[in-house]
Write a protein that holds these residues in place. Structure first.
Motif, PDB file in Angstrom:
ATOM      1  N   GLN A  42       0.877  -1.272   0.128  1.00  0.00           N
ATOM      2  CA  GLN A  42      -0.015  -0.134   0.045  1.00  0.00           C
ATOM      3  C   GLN A  42       0.982   1.318   0.079  1.00  0.00           C
ATOM      4  OE1 GLN A  42      -2.242  -1.094   3.435  1.00  0.00           O
ATOM      5  NE2 GLN A  42      -4.152  -1.505   2.200  1.00  0.00           N
ATOM      6  N   HIS A  43       1.878   1.184   0.877  1.00  0.00           N
ATOM      7  CA  HIS A  43       2.790   2.580   0.920  1.00  0.00           C
ATOM      8  C   HIS A  43       3.457   2.647  -0.337  1.00  0.00           C
ATOM      9  CE1 HIS A  43       6.741   4.420   2.164  1.00  0.00           C
ATOM     10  NE2 HIS A  43       5.704   5.278   2.371  1.00  0.00           N
ATOM     11  N   GLN A  44       3.743   1.737  -1.240  1.00  0.00           N
ATOM     12  CA  GLN A  44       4.596   1.802  -2.307  1.00  0.00           C
ATOM     13  C   GLN A  44       3.789   2.151  -3.345  1.00  0.00           C
ATOM     14  OE1 GLN A  44       8.054   1.498  -2.841  1.00  0.00           O
ATOM     15  NE2 GLN A  44       7.356   2.633  -4.823  1.00  0.00           N
ATOM     16  N   LEU A  45       2.539   1.435  -3.146  1.00  0.00           N
ATOM     17  CA  LEU A  45       1.382   2.007  -4.386  1.00  0.00           C
ATOM     18  C   LEU A  45       0.985   3.556  -4.211  1.00  0.00           C
ATOM     19  CD1 LEU A  45      -0.514   0.849  -6.714  1.00  0.00           C
ATOM     20  CD2 LEU A  45      -2.026   0.101  -4.758  1.00  0.00           C
ATOM     21  N   GLY A  46       0.795   3.809  -3.051  1.00  0.00           N
ATOM     22  CA  GLY A  46       0.657   5.190  -2.786  1.00  0.00           C
ATOM     23  C   GLY A  46       1.781   6.205  -3.270  1.00  0.00           C
ATOM     24  N   VAL A  47       2.883   5.668  -3.190  1.00  0.00           N
ATOM     25  CA  VAL A  47       3.948   6.740  -3.792  1.00  0.00           C
ATOM     26  C   VAL A  47       4.020   6.651  -5.242  1.00  0.00           C
ATOM     27  CG1 VAL A  47       6.707   6.518  -3.924  1.00  0.00           C
ATOM     28  CG2 VAL A  47       5.638   6.165  -1.886  1.00  0.00           C
ATOM     29  N   MET A  48       3.554   5.438  -5.785  1.00  0.00           N
ATOM     30  CA  MET A  48       3.703   5.425  -7.358  1.00  0.00           C
ATOM     31  C   MET A  48       2.586   6.311  -8.010  1.00  0.00           C
ATOM     32  SD  MET A  48       3.991   1.375  -8.013  1.00  0.00           S
ATOM     33  CE  MET A  48       4.528   1.538  -9.990  1.00  0.00           C
ATOM     34  N   PHE A  49       1.295   6.393  -7.052  1.00  0.00           N
ATOM     35  CA  PHE A  49       0.255   7.384  -7.451  1.00  0.00           C
ATOM     36  C   PHE A  49       0.621   8.778  -6.986  1.00  0.00           C
ATOM     37  CE2 PHE A  49      -3.026   4.008  -6.473  1.00  0.00           C
ATOM     38  CZ  PHE A  49      -3.198   3.754  -7.700  1.00  0.00           C
ATOM     39  N   PHE A  50       1.312   9.183  -6.304  1.00  0.00           N
ATOM     40  CA  PHE A  50       1.897  10.322  -6.076  1.00  0.00           C
ATOM     41  C   PHE A  50       2.980  10.987  -7.085  1.00  0.00           C
ATOM     42  CE2 PHE A  50       5.021  13.094  -3.362  1.00  0.00           C
ATOM     43  CZ  PHE A  50       4.148  14.258  -3.631  1.00  0.00           C
ATOM     44  N   ARG A  51       3.867  10.007  -7.551  1.00  0.00           N
ATOM     45  CA  ARG A  51       4.869  10.202  -8.564  1.00  0.00           C
ATOM     46  C   ARG A  51       4.189  10.317  -9.892  1.00  0.00           C
ATOM     47  NH1 ARG A  51       9.745   6.796  -5.896  1.00  0.00           N
ATOM     48  NH2 ARG A  51      10.324   8.092  -4.019  1.00  0.00           N
ATOM     49  N   GLY A  52       3.263   9.542 -10.050  1.00  0.00           N
ATOM     50  CA  GLY A  52       2.604   9.508 -11.530  1.00  0.00           C
ATOM     51  C   GLY A  52       3.514   8.235 -12.238  1.00  0.00           C
ATOM     52  N   GLU A  53       4.009   7.165 -11.413  1.00  0.00           N
ATOM     53  CA  GLU A  53       4.648   6.108 -11.827  1.00  0.00           C
ATOM     54  C   GLU A  53       3.738   5.003 -12.448  1.00  0.00           C
ATOM     55  OE1 GLU A  53       8.795   6.308  -9.291  1.00  0.00           O
ATOM     56  OE2 GLU A  53       7.051   5.289  -8.429  1.00  0.00           O
ATOM     57  N   SER A  54       3.516   4.894 -13.748  1.00  0.00           N
ATOM     58  CA  SER A  54       2.928   3.985 -14.548  1.00  0.00           C
ATOM     59  C   SER A  54       1.219   4.421 -14.355  1.00  0.00           C
ATOM     60  CB  SER A  54       2.949   2.560 -13.814  1.00  0.00           C
ATOM     61  OG  SER A  54       2.379   1.568 -14.429  1.00  0.00           O
ATOM     62  N   VAL A  55       1.055   5.492 -13.654  1.00  0.00           N
ATOM     63  CA  VAL A  55      -0.462   5.804 -13.685  1.00  0.00           C
ATOM     64  C   VAL A  55      -0.342   7.267 -13.596  1.00  0.00           C
ATOM     65  CG1 VAL A  55      -1.317   3.977 -12.301  1.00  0.00           C
ATOM     66  CG2 VAL A  55      -0.139   5.810 -11.156  1.00  0.00           C
ATOM     67  N   PRO A  56      -1.319   8.023 -14.096  1.00  0.00           N
ATOM     68  CA  PRO A  56      -1.393   9.688 -13.732  1.00  0.00           C
ATOM     69  C   PRO A  56      -1.317   9.880 -12.264  1.00  0.00           C
ATOM     70  CG  PRO A  56      -3.294   8.956 -15.387  1.00  0.00           C
ATOM     71  CD  PRO A  56      -2.630   7.778 -14.708  1.00  0.00           C
ATOM     72  N   ALA A  57      -0.626  10.795 -12.144  1.00  0.00           N
ATOM     73  CA  ALA A  57      -0.310  11.324 -10.713  1.00  0.00           C
ATOM     74  C   ALA A  57      -1.727  11.674 -10.224  1.00  0.00           C
ATOM     75  CB  ALA A  57       0.473  12.457 -10.683  1.00  0.00           C
ATOM     76  N   ASN A  58      -2.019  11.155  -9.011  1.00  0.00           N
ATOM     77  CA  ASN A  58      -3.160  11.493  -8.217  1.00  0.00           C
ATOM     78  C   ASN A  58      -3.110  11.621  -6.883  1.00  0.00           C
ATOM     79  OD1 ASN A  58      -5.636  11.125  -6.999  1.00  0.00           O
ATOM     80  ND2 ASN A  58      -6.537   9.986  -8.871  1.00  0.00           N
ATOM     81  N   ASN A  59      -3.081  12.909  -6.292  1.00  0.00           N
ATOM     82  CA  ASN A  59      -2.764  12.927  -5.055  1.00  0.00           C
ATOM     83  C   ASN A  59      -3.703  12.610  -4.077  1.00  0.00           C
ATOM     84  OD1 ASN A  59      -0.303  14.290  -5.550  1.00  0.00           O
ATOM     85  ND2 ASN A  59      -1.020  16.262  -5.401  1.00  0.00           N
ATOM     86  N   VAL A  60      -5.029  12.625  -4.387  1.00  0.00           N
ATOM     87  CA  VAL A  60      -6.128  12.121  -3.448  1.00  0.00           C
ATOM     88  C   VAL A  60      -6.179  10.663  -3.461  1.00  0.00           C
ATOM     89  CG1 VAL A  60      -8.607  11.721  -3.473  1.00  0.00           C
ATOM     90  CG2 VAL A  60      -7.626  13.890  -4.280  1.00  0.00           C
ATOM     91  N   GLN A  61      -5.748   9.816  -4.415  1.00  0.00           N
ATOM     92  CA  GLN A  61      -5.747   8.263  -4.488  1.00  0.00           C
ATOM     93  C   GLN A  61      -4.322   7.905  -3.662  1.00  0.00           C
ATOM     94  OE1 GLN A  61      -6.418   6.593  -8.418  1.00  0.00           O
ATOM     95  NE2 GLN A  61      -6.596   4.597  -7.215  1.00  0.00           N
ATOM     96  N   ALA A  62      -3.395   8.672  -3.964  1.00  0.00           N
ATOM     97  CA  ALA A  62      -2.147   8.689  -3.047  1.00  0.00           C
ATOM     98  C   ALA A  62      -2.327   8.656  -1.607  1.00  0.00           C
ATOM     99  CB  ALA A  62      -0.924   9.320  -3.613  1.00  0.00           C
ATOM    100  N   TYR A  63      -2.829   9.800  -1.096  1.00  0.00           N
ATOM    101  CA  TYR A  63      -3.363  10.104   0.181  1.00  0.00           C
ATOM    102  C   TYR A  63      -4.104   8.803   0.927  1.00  0.00           C
ATOM    103  CZ  TYR A  63      -4.434  12.789   4.246  1.00  0.00           C
ATOM    104  OH  TYR A  63      -4.766  13.341   5.576  1.00  0.00           O
ATOM    105  N   ILE A  64      -5.120   8.571   0.110  1.00  0.00           N
ATOM    106  CA  ILE A  64      -6.023   7.527   0.806  1.00  0.00           C
ATOM    107  C   ILE A  64      -5.214   6.193   0.879  1.00  0.00           C
ATOM    108  CG2 ILE A  64      -8.039   5.859   0.113  1.00  0.00           C
ATOM    109  CD1 ILE A  64      -9.275   8.680  -1.227  1.00  0.00           C
TER     110      ILE A  64
END
Length: 175
Positions: free
Chosen positions: A99-121
């Motif tokens: 979950q932590h690594q996935l949140g970081v990927m959402f925050f950085r936009g790695e392999s997905v568009p960056a999404n701060n809301v999803q990263a935070y959750i």
């Protein structure tokens, strides 16, 4: 004051984690099994195959290790879409590091568009599950969020916890 509030938040998150383990919520169950991706290079393809099979059969730790294997790029070429896939599989079953690594990927936009809301959750869920660094990472993400984004994330988290508490209450009721 900020430190005291943070400790109170951490205490509440830990309490929710204890409730989660009692209620059997699949999003909040730690993983314990392992696969071995530290094989010698000649045996690595077979080790990956075995690990993928274990992960596909529900081994949460194997899914996390595959995600880490493809994310790090140390023993094989870095493959962010594959890493995200396996981190998502482990994350959905409550693996805190995934979950932590996935949140970081959402925050950085790695392999997905960056999404701060999803990263935070996702990072908050990782914190609930015991990932020590997740609260710090969530704080860094929240510093980059607009007020409306933080409100949306807080509302979603609130709904997740309300649903969870309802599941806990109804789990003990006779049918």
């Amino acid at each position: 004051m900020i430190r005291a509030g943070r400790m109170l938040s951490l205490g509440c998150l830990m309490l929710l984690s204890l409730w989660a383990h009692a209620g059997g919520n699949s999003l909040l169950i730690p993983a314990t099994a392992r696969c071995a991706l530290n094989a010698i290079p000649e045996e690595l393809p077979e080790a990956v195959r075995i690990c993928q099979q274990a992960a596909s059969e529900g081994d949460v730790q194997a899914a996390y290790e595959l995600g880490d294997f493809y994310y790090s790029g140390q023993r094989a070429p870095k493959d962010l879409p594959r890493a995200r896939h396996w981190f998502e599989q482990a994350s959905l079953k409550g693996h805190p590091q995934a979950q932590h690594q996935l949140g970081v990927m959402f925050f950085r936009g790695e392999s997905v568009p960056a999404n701060n809301v999803q990263a935070y959750i996702v990072l908050k869920m990782a914190a609930i599950n015991g990932e020590d660094q997740a609260l710090d990472t969530a704080d860094r993400v929240s510093e980059q969020m607009r007020r409306d984004e933080l409100e949306i994330a807080t509302q979603v988290l609130g709904q997740i916890f309300r649903n969870f508490m309802m599941d806990l209450q109804t789990a003990g009721e006779p049918r």
